[in-house]
Write a protein that holds these residues in place. Structure first.
Motif, PDB file in Angstrom:
ATOM      1  N   MET A 173       0.857  -1.160   0.096  1.00 40.30           N
ATOM      2  CA  MET A 173      -0.158   0.043  -0.077  1.00 40.30           C
ATOM      3  C   MET A 173       0.901   1.239   0.034  1.00 40.30           C
ATOM      4  N   ARG A 174       0.547   2.209  -1.002  1.00 38.69           N
ATOM      5  CA  ARG A 174       1.402   3.469  -0.960  1.00 38.69           C
ATOM      6  C   ARG A 174       0.110   4.505  -1.033  1.00 38.69           C
ATOM      7  N   PRO A 175      -0.168   5.019   0.240  1.00 41.68           N
ATOM      8  CA  PRO A 175      -1.325   5.922   0.196  1.00 41.68           C
ATOM      9  C   PRO A 175      -1.154   7.254  -0.362  1.00 41.68           C
ATOM     10  N   GLU A 176       0.203   7.571  -0.175  1.00 41.84           N
ATOM     11  CA  GLU A 176       0.523   8.844  -0.600  1.00 41.84           C
ATOM     12  C   GLU A 176       0.244   9.125  -2.056  1.00 41.84           C
ATOM     13  N   VAL A 177       0.614   7.979  -2.761  1.00 38.88           N
ATOM     14  CA  VAL A 177       0.224   8.006  -4.294  1.00 38.88           C
ATOM     15  C   VAL A 177      -1.337   7.171  -4.675  1.00 38.88           C
ATOM     16  N   PHE A 178      -1.897   7.004  -3.685  1.00 35.92           N
ATOM     17  CA  PHE A 178      -3.291   6.280  -3.847  1.00 35.92           C
ATOM     18  C   PHE A 178      -3.344   4.751  -4.478  1.00 35.92           C
ATOM     19  N   LYS A 179      -2.477   4.268  -4.292  1.00 34.77           N
ATOM     20  CA  LYS A 179      -2.100   2.856  -4.493  1.00 34.77           C
ATOM     21  C   LYS A 179      -2.592   1.919  -3.312  1.00 34.77           C
ATOM     22  N   MET A 180      -3.702   1.585  -3.150  1.00 36.65           N
ATOM     23  CA  MET A 180      -4.124   1.204  -1.940  1.00 36.65           C
ATOM     24  C   MET A 180      -4.195  -0.398  -1.846  1.00 36.65           C
ATOM     25  N   ILE A 181      -4.130  -1.142  -2.900  1.00 39.07           N
ATOM     26  CA  ILE A 181      -4.098  -2.433  -3.081  1.00 39.07           C
ATOM     27  C   ILE A 181      -2.792  -2.894  -3.236  1.00 39.07           C
ATOM     28  N   ASP A 182      -2.332  -3.851  -2.489  1.00 39.50           N
ATOM     29  CA  ASP A 182      -1.179  -4.649  -2.624  1.00 39.50           C
ATOM     30  C   ASP A 182      -1.406  -6.275  -3.488  1.00 39.50           C
ATOM     31  N   ARG A 183      -2.613  -6.684  -3.238  1.00 41.14           N
ATOM     32  CA  ARG A 183      -2.759  -7.980  -3.934  1.00 41.14           C
ATOM     33  C   ARG A 183      -4.072  -8.281  -4.103  1.00 41.14           C
ATOM     34  N   VAL A 184      -4.425  -8.568  -5.407  1.00 42.96           N
ATOM     35  CA  VAL A 184      -6.060  -9.202  -5.481  1.00 42.96           C
ATOM     36  C   VAL A 184      -5.940 -10.776  -5.134  1.00 42.96           C
ATOM     37  N   VAL A 185      -6.279 -11.229  -4.122  1.00 44.16           N
ATOM     38  CA  VAL A 185      -6.248 -12.759  -3.633  1.00 44.16           C
ATOM     39  C   VAL A 185      -7.428 -13.629  -4.277  1.00 44.16           C
ATOM     40  N   SER A 186      -8.331 -12.994  -4.687  1.00 43.17           N
ATOM     41  CA  SER A 186      -9.412 -14.034  -5.516  1.00 43.17           C
ATOM     42  C   SER A 186     -10.537 -13.196  -5.978  1.00 43.17           C
ATOM     43  N   ILE A 187     -10.983 -13.799  -7.300  1.00 45.90           N
ATOM     44  CA  ILE A 187     -12.243 -13.254  -7.838  1.00 45.90           C
ATOM     45  C   ILE A 187     -13.108 -14.436  -8.025  1.00 45.90           C
ATOM     46  N   ASP A 188     -14.210 -14.359  -7.682  1.00 47.58           N
ATOM     47  CA  ASP A 188     -15.103 -15.630  -7.914  1.00 47.58           C
ATOM     48  C   ASP A 188     -15.265 -15.804  -9.201  1.00 47.58           C
ATOM     49  N   PRO A 189     -15.566 -17.098  -9.678  1.00 48.95           N
ATOM     50  CA  PRO A 189     -15.998 -17.303 -11.136  1.00 48.95           C
ATOM     51  C   PRO A 189     -17.013 -16.632 -11.691  1.00 48.95           C
ATOM     52  N   GLY A 190     -17.909 -16.231 -10.974  1.00 46.87           N
ATOM     53  CA  GLY A 190     -19.158 -15.445 -11.554  1.00 46.87           C
ATOM     54  C   GLY A 190     -18.855 -14.109 -11.383  1.00 46.87           C
ATOM     55  N   LEU A 191     -17.829 -13.611 -11.380  1.00 45.41           N
ATOM     56  CA  LEU A 191     -17.412 -12.383 -11.233  1.00 45.41           C
ATOM     57  C   LEU A 191     -18.379 -11.347 -10.261  1.00 45.41           C
TER      58      LEU A 191
END
Length: 157
Positions: free
Chosen positions: A1-19
């Motif tokens: 996370m780098r909040p000073e540049v608005f990068k808040m997500i470090d990792r996408v853990v999972s997305i369900d198959p149905g989106l």
């Protein structure tokens, strides 16, 4: 996370198959310029940045649902509830679930958990529009690689 540049997500853990749902993580940094004023000697993650982290989580899901052909823009924050302080070094689990999509809008229920306990939630509304002129899509695709987003599964490229 780098909040000073608005990068808040470090990792996408999972997305369900149905989106319909997504799980992301963001580690609040031990050091960041945002803590210089919030608050000196008692660093606390600003609530607006917690909402931004939930919005970015939803944004990745909307990008997947649209195969990166359109971009989500945060339009409305509804029913936001912030329950406790988030401190440097804490790891956030961020979730979003699409509740409705239509007429160029997406409505999602979002939440952030800390050690399995809810710390904030909100209903977020996004406008989904064509990419603006320029290289914005290319930049987002590059960031996708940094957060382990499975781009090949959600693009025609």
């Amino acid at each position: 996370m780098r909040p000073e540049v608005f990068k808040m997500i470090d990792r996408v853990v999972s997305i369900d198959p149905g989106l319909e749902t997504i799980h992301c993580q963001g580690l609040v940094p031990h050091e960041s310029s945002i803590f210089d004023g919030h608050f000196p000697g008692h660093p606390i993650m600003p609530g607006v940045l917690l909402i931004e982290a939930m919005a970015q989580t939803t944004g990745w899901l909307v990008l997947a649902r649209n195969r990166f052909d359109k971009m989500p823009f945060l339009a409305t924050v509804k029913e936001a509830k912030l329950r406790t302080f988030v401190l440097p070094g804490q790891n956030l689990d961020l979730y979003s679930h699409i509740q409705h999509e239509g007429s160029g809008f997406v409505v999602a229920h979002t939440k952030a958990l800390l050690d399995g306990k809810p710390i904030c939630n909100a209903e977020l509304v996004f406008r989904v529009l064509p990419w603006p002129e320029g290289k914005m899509k290319d930049v987002v695709l590059k960031v996708a690689g940094h957060v382990e987003f499975p781009v090949a599964d959600f693009t025609d490229a």
